[in-house]
Design a protein around this motif. Structure first.
Motif, mmCIF file in Angstrom:
data_model
loop_
_atom_site.group_PDB
_atom_site.id
_atom_site.type_symbol
_atom_site.label_atom_id
_atom_site.label_comp_id
_atom_site.label_asym_id
_atom_site.label_seq_id
_atom_site.Cartn_x
_atom_site.Cartn_y
_atom_site.Cartn_z
ATOM 1 N N UNK A 1 -12.956 34.826 -25.753
ATOM 2 C CA UNK A 1 -13.774 33.695 -26.175
ATOM 3 C C UNK A 1 -13.852 32.626 -25.087
ATOM 4 N N UNK A 2 -14.542 31.540 -25.408
ATOM 5 C CA UNK A 2 -14.673 30.466 -24.445
ATOM 6 C C UNK A 2 -13.336 29.780 -24.185
ATOM 7 N N UNK A 3 -13.155 29.310 -22.966
ATOM 8 C CA UNK A 3 -11.951 28.576 -22.579
ATOM 9 C C UNK A 3 -12.227 27.105 -22.838
ATOM 10 N N UNK A 4 -11.663 26.568 -23.917
ATOM 11 C CA UNK A 4 -12.076 25.249 -24.361
ATOM 12 C C UNK A 4 -10.955 24.223 -24.256
ATOM 13 N N UNK A 5 -11.367 22.959 -24.185
ATOM 14 C CA UNK A 5 -10.453 21.826 -24.271
ATOM 15 C C UNK A 5 -10.771 21.080 -25.564
ATOM 16 N N UNK A 6 -9.751 20.426 -26.148
ATOM 17 C CA UNK A 6 -8.385 20.303 -25.665
ATOM 18 C C UNK A 6 -7.608 21.600 -25.871
ATOM 19 N N UNK A 7 -6.591 21.777 -25.043
ATOM 20 C CA UNK A 7 -5.675 22.893 -25.210
ATOM 21 C C UNK A 7 -4.265 22.390 -24.956
ATOM 22 N N UNK A 8 -3.324 22.887 -25.721
ATOM 23 C CA UNK A 8 -1.916 22.591 -25.484
ATOM 24 C C UNK A 8 -1.284 23.804 -24.819
ATOM 25 N N UNK A 9 -0.589 23.555 -23.721
ATOM 26 C CA UNK A 9 0.010 24.626 -22.931
ATOM 27 C C UNK A 9 1.524 24.465 -22.928
ATOM 28 N N UNK A 10 2.223 25.568 -23.110
ATOM 29 C CA UNK A 10 3.682 25.603 -23.043
ATOM 30 C C UNK A 10 4.073 25.589 -21.564
ATOM 31 N N UNK A 11 4.676 24.497 -21.122
ATOM 32 C CA UNK A 11 4.952 24.343 -19.689
ATOM 33 C C UNK A 11 5.904 25.417 -19.150
ATOM 34 N N UNK A 12 7.024 25.748 -19.838
ATOM 35 C CA UNK A 12 7.939 26.748 -19.270
ATOM 36 C C UNK A 12 7.279 28.099 -19.000
ATOM 37 N N UNK A 13 6.425 28.553 -19.898
ATOM 38 C CA UNK A 13 5.794 29.862 -19.728
ATOM 39 C C UNK A 13 4.425 29.785 -19.073
ATOM 40 N N UNK A 14 3.821 28.591 -19.080
ATOM 41 C CA UNK A 14 2.474 28.449 -18.547
ATOM 42 C C UNK A 14 1.409 29.055 -19.433
ATOM 43 N N UNK A 15 1.749 29.346 -20.693
ATOM 44 C CA UNK A 15 0.826 30.002 -21.609
ATOM 45 C C UNK A 15 0.191 28.992 -22.565
ATOM 46 N N UNK A 16 -1.068 29.221 -22.881
ATOM 47 C CA UNK A 16 -1.732 28.377 -23.874
ATOM 48 C C UNK A 16 -1.065 28.578 -25.227
ATOM 49 N N UNK A 17 -0.914 27.498 -25.966
ATOM 50 C CA UNK A 17 -0.380 27.565 -27.327
ATOM 51 C C UNK A 17 -1.525 27.544 -28.330
ATOM 52 N N UNK A 18 -2.405 26.576 -28.192
ATOM 53 C CA UNK A 18 -3.527 26.432 -29.123
ATOM 54 C C UNK A 18 -4.654 25.649 -28.486
ATOM 55 N N UNK A 19 -5.866 25.939 -28.921
ATOM 56 C CA UNK A 19 -7.033 25.118 -28.578
ATOM 57 C C UNK A 19 -7.775 24.719 -29.846
ATOM 58 N N UNK A 20 -7.054 24.732 -30.963
ATOM 59 C CA UNK A 20 -7.643 24.420 -32.268
ATOM 60 C C UNK A 20 -7.742 22.903 -32.425
ATOM 61 N N UNK A 21 -8.800 22.325 -31.883
ATOM 62 C CA UNK A 21 -8.876 20.875 -31.714
ATOM 63 C C UNK A 21 -8.783 20.071 -33.011
ATOM 64 N N UNK A 22 -9.326 20.527 -34.152
ATOM 65 C CA UNK A 22 -9.165 19.691 -35.359
ATOM 66 C C UNK A 22 -7.708 19.600 -35.802
ATOM 67 N N UNK A 23 -6.948 20.676 -35.603
ATOM 68 C CA UNK A 23 -5.558 20.688 -36.049
ATOM 69 C C UNK A 23 -4.644 19.943 -35.079
#
Length: 353
Positions: free
Chosen positions: A127-149
């Motif tokens: 899917x599209x790479x959207x902002x906002x996104x929360x990223x887990x710094x230790x792993x560098x992996x995206x956690x969520x981009x579910x902006x309303x939540x």
């Protein structure tokens, strides 16, 4: 054709926005949440616990959905708990880039494109790479981009780390009304301007235009007699409406053809928007230059020349609004946030001053 020109053509956004008759937003996001208990995800995967310093909010100033998260983070005083990465205002079909940072890389995650954080977790993310996104710094992996939540969780799951005097943006006794207002504002206004702008037929545009202005007339009437959308102080509902209103005259009126009226021609909405803009957390997170650059440069489908307009005059945002006469107070029993965190200020000349 040069290698650089070839790459630009390969990753052009042409055809990415106006794809048919009626614009339909893909609202399937990564639904993981960061919670106090680290609740497991929908498929049973390990949960993400609230933990100061662990997560990085990636939020482009240009994007209204991302701007919401930045406002709520600031209002609640989470700046030292959740760090902020800000991509530049333009991107190609691949994703947002950190072209404003030294060496073109996010200084914490060390990546050039937000896409890399998505692919680290989902190598074939479709899917599209959207902002906002929360990223887990230790792993560098995206956690969520579910902006309303994301913003609701900032209010309800991170309470241990809210600043003293933080406002109640999603108070329990008003949640049902906030949710009802938010639903109509999202479908008819926040997303409604996009349905106008990305319509692929006259019929789709006409329908979207009618729905948008019916909702804006409803908001104009509602806000004529009350200072805020729900209750006597700022809530999540105000944050969600504000980021669309802040972009209305600068972008949506012309670029998206939402041109029955300018915001500045609707007395209640214009006063309401100025009231919020002049409240700490709103105007001081709004970058009009980046907003215009994003829409007019990225949306090649509807602005193939990519020329960014010089106007409109923004000085009106700082004029008296007179909304105090309606009662209420911005932060209820709380207090305003302090100065913008160093390094996160809107650049000189990019605001309304």
């Amino acid at each position: 054709m040069s290698e650089k020109t070839s790459e630009v053509e390969e990753h052009s956004t042409r055809g990415a926005y106006v794809t048919g008759s009626e614009f339909t937003r893909d609202t399937n996001y990564i639904e993981d949440r960061i919670t106090r208990e680290g609740t497991p995800g929908p498929d049973g995967e390990p949960g993400w616990p609230v933990e100061p310093g662990r997560y990085r909010l990636i939020a482009a100033r240009a994007c209204p959905w991302a701007n919401r998260a930045v406002i709520v983070r600031r209002l609640l005083g989470l700046e030292d708990v959740i760090s902020l990465g800000q991509p530049g205002p333009t991107h190609d079909a691949r994703s947002w880039t950190f072209d404003l940072d030294p060496d073109g890389k996010d200084p914490v995650l060390g990546i050039e494109r937000l896409q890399q954080a998505f692919f680290r977790r989902f190598p074939d993310y479709p899917r599209g790479i959207t902002v906002p996104a929360l990223v887990d710094v230790p792993s560098g992996q995206v956690v969520t981009n579910n902006f309303p939540q994301i913003t609701l969780d900032f209010s309800t799951e991170w309470t241990e780390f809210h600043r003293p005097g933080a406002p109640q943006l999603y108070p329990e006794h008003l949640r049902e009304e906030i949710d009802t207002v938010n639903k109509r504002v999202f479908t008819e206004v926040n997303n409604g301007v996009y349905r106008c702008g990305f319509a692929g037929s006259q019929e789709a545009y006409d329908s979207a235009y009618t729905r948008l202005w019916n909702a804006l007339d409803w908001l104009e009437e509602r806000l004529t007699g009350q200072r805020y959308l729900v209750g006597d102080s700022i809530t999540e509902a105000d944050v969600r409406l504000f980021t669309t209103l802040a972009r209305f005259d600068a972008v949506y009126h012309g670029h998206f053809k939402c041109n029955r009226n300018k915001l500045s021609e609707m007395p209640a909405l214009w006063g309401y928007a100025r009231d919020l803009f002049q409240t700490p957390g709103f105007g001081d997170t709004t970058d009009f230059v980046q907003i215009k650059q994003h829409y007019y440069i990225v949306h090649e489908d509807i602005n193939p020349t990519q020329i960014v307009p010089a106007g409109p005059d923004l000085s009106g945002w700082l004029t008296p609004h007179g909304r105090e006469s309606l009662g209420g107070s911005p932060f209820g029993e709380g207090t305003p946030p302090g100065p913008v965190k160093a390094g996160e200020e809107v650049a000189a000349g990019h605001g309304a001053g």
